[in-house]
Design a protein around this motif. Structure first.
Motif, PDB file in Angstrom:
ATOM      1  N   SER A 237     -22.179  76.968  -8.874  1.00 34.76           N
ATOM      2  CA  SER A 237     -23.121  75.322  -8.946  1.00 34.76           C
ATOM      3  C   SER A 237     -24.329  75.570  -8.507  1.00 34.76           C
ATOM      4  O   SER A 237     -25.131  77.234  -7.465  1.00 34.76           O
ATOM      5  CB  SER A 237     -22.742  75.345  -7.620  1.00 34.76           C
ATOM      6  OG  SER A 237     -22.415  75.796  -6.471  1.00 34.76           O
ATOM      7  N   GLU A 238     -25.120  75.143  -8.504  1.00 32.71           N
ATOM      8  CA  GLU A 238     -26.667  74.946  -8.427  1.00 32.71           C
ATOM      9  C   GLU A 238     -27.053  74.931  -7.149  1.00 32.71           C
ATOM     10  O   GLU A 238     -26.344  74.168  -6.294  1.00 32.71           O
ATOM     11  CB  GLU A 238     -27.461  74.494  -9.050  1.00 32.71           C
ATOM     12  CG  GLU A 238     -27.224  74.038 -11.090  1.00 32.71           C
ATOM     13  CD  GLU A 238     -27.773  73.548 -11.685  1.00 32.71           C
ATOM     14  OE1 GLU A 238     -28.968  72.809 -11.441  1.00 32.71           O
ATOM     15  OE2 GLU A 238     -28.168  73.673 -13.304  1.00 32.71           O
ATOM     16  N   HIS A 240     -27.629  73.664  -3.659  1.00 30.21           N
ATOM     17  CA  HIS A 240     -28.014  71.849  -3.279  1.00 30.21           C
ATOM     18  C   HIS A 240     -27.573  72.606  -1.471  1.00 30.21           C
ATOM     19  O   HIS A 240     -27.672  73.645  -1.206  1.00 30.21           O
ATOM     20  CB  HIS A 240     -26.034  71.391  -3.736  1.00 30.21           C
ATOM     21  CG  HIS A 240     -24.718  72.142  -3.766  1.00 30.21           C
ATOM     22  ND1 HIS A 240     -25.129  73.600  -4.325  1.00 30.21           N
ATOM     23  CD2 HIS A 240     -24.270  72.753  -2.300  1.00 30.21           C
ATOM     24  CE1 HIS A 240     -23.991  74.458  -3.745  1.00 30.21           C
ATOM     25  NE2 HIS A 240     -23.259  74.088  -2.645  1.00 30.21           N
ATOM     26  N   TYR A 247     -26.857  78.202  -3.318  1.00 29.77           N
ATOM     27  CA  TYR A 247     -26.329  78.019  -4.875  1.00 29.77           C
ATOM     28  C   TYR A 247     -24.803  79.384  -5.044  1.00 29.77           C
ATOM     29  O   TYR A 247     -25.236  80.353  -4.158  1.00 29.77           O
ATOM     30  CB  TYR A 247     -27.007  78.163  -6.147  1.00 29.77           C
ATOM     31  CG  TYR A 247     -27.776  79.633  -6.350  1.00 29.77           C
ATOM     32  CD1 TYR A 247     -26.966  80.175  -7.459  1.00 29.77           C
ATOM     33  CD2 TYR A 247     -28.754  79.974  -4.942  1.00 29.77           C
ATOM     34  CE1 TYR A 247     -27.491  81.454  -7.681  1.00 29.77           C
ATOM     35  CE2 TYR A 247     -29.448  81.331  -6.022  1.00 29.77           C
ATOM     36  CZ  TYR A 247     -28.313  82.081  -7.013  1.00 29.77           C
ATOM     37  OH  TYR A 247     -28.959  82.985  -6.868  1.00 29.77           O
ATOM     38  N   GLU A 248     -24.167  79.285  -5.624  1.00 29.82           N
ATOM     39  CA  GLU A 248     -23.176  79.955  -5.861  1.00 29.82           C
ATOM     40  C   GLU A 248     -22.659  80.443  -6.800  1.00 29.82           C
ATOM     41  O   GLU A 248     -22.894  79.746  -8.416  1.00 29.82           O
ATOM     42  CB  GLU A 248     -21.796  79.867  -5.729  1.00 29.82           C
ATOM     43  CG  GLU A 248     -20.799  79.169  -3.975  1.00 29.82           C
ATOM     44  CD  GLU A 248     -21.901  78.097  -3.460  1.00 29.82           C
ATOM     45  OE1 GLU A 248     -22.155  76.777  -4.068  1.00 29.82           O
ATOM     46  OE2 GLU A 248     -22.357  77.491  -2.497  1.00 29.82           O
TER      47      GLU A 248
END
Length: 266
Positions: A237-238, A240, A247-248
């Motif tokens: 995930s970007e 956020h 992020y992940e």
């Protein structure tokens, strides 16, 4: 459907006037600076309550006058009660301080206003930080307790039961409280020294390497993300934000990592 109200209570071994003072004037000392305890954890440097009707509850950031107004005080009786109207959801909250045995019973009632739709009922998790602070207040440094930059997130089918087991068997503790039987708190945070151990509910069938997430706080999240992306790592995930910017990503063997923006005080 959003519940109409939520109530949380603790008892503290000080008189009502002292309990009121500690709650309001020392909020920046008892408020735990966990990963998910601010609306903007990457910028937060302090919590503050301005005294008196019309005063504000503030999440303070690093620049002068850079604050998030969480609420406005609508009632102020030192040693007895204060109330506020939230600016971030549709609730009103009253905190009362009543003499009880040799101390004070502190009760928080947070209620949805008529016609309201959004409510963040967080006090059941937060109120237990107050007696923990009072217990160590005389010997503790007069500066907020900062967390280290490493945190670990673990996933369980029943996070509350896991927290009780980790507490009973391994001796892991919490700066707040260990959830009681039958309770399902919205988040659970155990502590090992100044590190956080976050317990989340398992929502899917995770392979073994996905049953935990390691969190690391970095000074420049955007630069870190760019480097990770340019290096070819799989981005889950970007960047956020939900209280904290992060992020992940996934490492070469599929382990999940969360990188979050460190606060200026970390």
């Amino acid at each position: 459907m959003t519940a109409l109200s939520a109530t949380a209570t603790v008892e503290v071994p000080v008189d009502p006037a002292t309990a009121f003072q500690i709650f309001t004037e020392e909020i920046d000392l008892w408020w735990i600076r966990g990963p998910i305890n601010f609306f903007d954890a990457a910028r937060a440097t302090a919590m503050q309550i301005e005294p008196g009707v019309g005063g504000r509850l503030l999440e303070v950031y690093s620049l002068p006058d850079d604050v998030l107004v969480l609420a406005t005080i609508t009632d102020w009786e030192p040693g007895v009660r204060f109330a506020y109207r939230s600016s971030v959801d549709d609730t009103e909250t009253e905190i009362t301080f009543a003499a009880h045995d040799d101390g004070t019973r502190v009760t928080v009632v947070q209620a949805l206003v008529p016609g309201g739709e959004k409510a963040f009922y967080f006090w059941a998790n937060v109120i237990h930080w107050v007696p923990r602070w009072i217990a160590r207040r005389d010997a503790a440094p007069s500066t907020p307790r900062e967390l280290d930059r490493l945190a670990v997130g673990l996933y369980y089918e029943d996070p509350a039961a896991a927290a009780r087991w980790l507490h009973t068997v391994f001796g892991l503790d919490s700066w707040g409280r260990i959830p009681a039987e039958g309770t399902t708190p919205s988040w659970i945070e155990l502590n090992v020294g100044n590190c956080s151990l976050l317990l989340f509910r398992r929502t899917d069938e995770r392979p073994p390497q996905h049953d935990h997430t390691t969190w690391i706080y970095v000074d420049d999240l955007d630069a870190h993300f760019a480097h990770t992306q340019e290096s070819g790592a799989k981005i889950l995930s970007e960047i956020h934000q939900h209280g904290y910017r992060r992020y992940e990503t996934e490492d070469l063997e599929g382990h999940h990592w969360t990188f979050a923006q460190a606060r200026p005080t970390q």
